[in-house]
Design an enzyme around this catalytic site. Sequence first.
Site, PDB file in Angstrom:
ATOM      1  N   ASN A 160       8.195  -5.632   4.949  1.00  0.00           N
ATOM      2  CA  ASN A 160       8.261  -4.187   4.782  1.00  0.00           C
ATOM      3  C   ASN A 160       7.003  -3.481   5.243  1.00  0.00           C
ATOM      4  O   ASN A 160       7.062  -2.352   5.727  1.00  0.00           O
ATOM      5  CB  ASN A 160       8.544  -3.850   3.311  1.00  0.00           C
ATOM      6  CG  ASN A 160      10.021  -3.846   2.994  1.00  0.00           C
ATOM      7  OD1 ASN A 160      10.693  -2.840   3.129  1.00  0.00           O
ATOM      8  ND2 ASN A 160      10.540  -4.997   2.592  1.00  0.00           N
ATOM      9  N   GLU A 161       5.867  -4.127   5.093  1.00  0.00           N
ATOM     10  CA  GLU A 161       4.610  -3.468   5.458  1.00  0.00           C
ATOM     11  C   GLU A 161       4.342  -3.478   6.960  1.00  0.00           C
ATOM     12  O   GLU A 161       3.789  -2.517   7.484  1.00  0.00           O
ATOM     13  CB  GLU A 161       3.436  -4.123   4.725  1.00  0.00           C
ATOM     14  CG  GLU A 161       3.409  -3.868   3.229  1.00  0.00           C
ATOM     15  CD  GLU A 161       3.215  -2.407   2.880  1.00  0.00           C
ATOM     16  OE1 GLU A 161       2.747  -1.622   3.725  1.00  0.00           O
ATOM     17  OE2 GLU A 161       3.551  -2.035   1.743  1.00  0.00           O
TER      18      GLU A 161
END
Length: 428
Positions: free
Chosen positions: A152-153
């Site tokens: 996600n990052e």
Amino acid sequence: MRFDYRLALIACVSACAPMLPEAPPVAPPAPVPASQPPREAGSATTPPPAPAQTSGVDQPGFEGWKQGFLNRKGGARRAQYEQQLANLTPDPEVIRLDGNQPEFSRPAGAYISNAASAARIAEARRRIDAVPWGVTRQYGVPAEILVAIWGNESSFGQVQGNSDVIRSLATLAFEGRRRDWAEGQLKDALDIVIDGRRERAGLLGSWAGAMGQTQFMPDNYLRLGVDQNGDGRVDIWGTDADALASAANLLAQAGWKRGQAWGYEVVLPAGFDYSLAEADGRPWSDWARRGVTLAHGGAPTAEEAAERGTILLPQGARGAAFLALPNHYVIRRYNNSASYALAIGLTADGVAGKPGLVGTWPNDGPISREQRFGAQTALARMGYDPGAIDGVIGSGTRRALRQWQIANGRIADGYLTAAIADELMRGM
């Protein structure tokens, strides 16, 4: 199915926008020493979007701010800071992005479905062996959670941002909306370079100043970064093990509870009192007496059942419902967004082979910036205190909206739609 990094670039939630910190109904056992918590597209430590208190009055212009910064933060390193800031100019793209953050308006279901997509889960499952066994053993954070954050990052390191971190933070400090926060991060970024931890040319990250594969702000890099491979450097940009161990350290310091889940999807009974959502946490026995069941059957473990779990309704009474346990709020110390933390938890569940959601998401449209500000202003004028009028629909706004909903005979789920925002504004 081949993972499409072009889609990852579009959907990536790597620290692209600051997020407002909310006081969680269930406090994690130990606070993480973090400066931020970002929002819907935030990172492990992005800034709160509240106005900052400034120190002193600067002279006009960027150069005026720069001299003020050096006076406030330079100290014994003033000359070195001045050298690093020489010929620096503000980045207009940072100012534009900071003032236009569409992720604030995205419905939770759209955000979560995108961030916890089948493609991301599949890619995270393929990459789980990148988490060193020693990391999970030392910090107690499951590998599934770490690869979910990694994906996600930065789309597993593929989309880390290529902005000059020092220039980005100097721009945010000059802009002034979060000056104290930005100046503190800028000082730490300058120290990273001056102390030889990272060359200036390699100190790259998002427009908000978050860095590396796990999108750390400079302060957390200095205090929580881990040299997992033992080469004498904390390289969260190029070394998977360092990035993942650093994320695990952040979560562990925030109070991660070994052996416990982040939470569960639940089914609420007919006639459930929706005003109990986001209220004080309750042990599972209390929720069970009220007719709440786990969506996939069974019950929490004995340790989880003893915790004070909170019901979350990220998209109101018509959407999926969740029982948030303390580890959910630990994830929010990484990025203080309920949607982000749910996306991480659901991605991790998918990696672990757990079944998907039973509930569905309403097909609600986005809420404009004007509607968010207008709804908060209307609630405040009617005597329902939403907290700061900042356009961020956090726990204070949802609490005020529940009070208005109760007073007007509505379902008190605290969920703001565009239609409700328009109705509130018409009533001003």
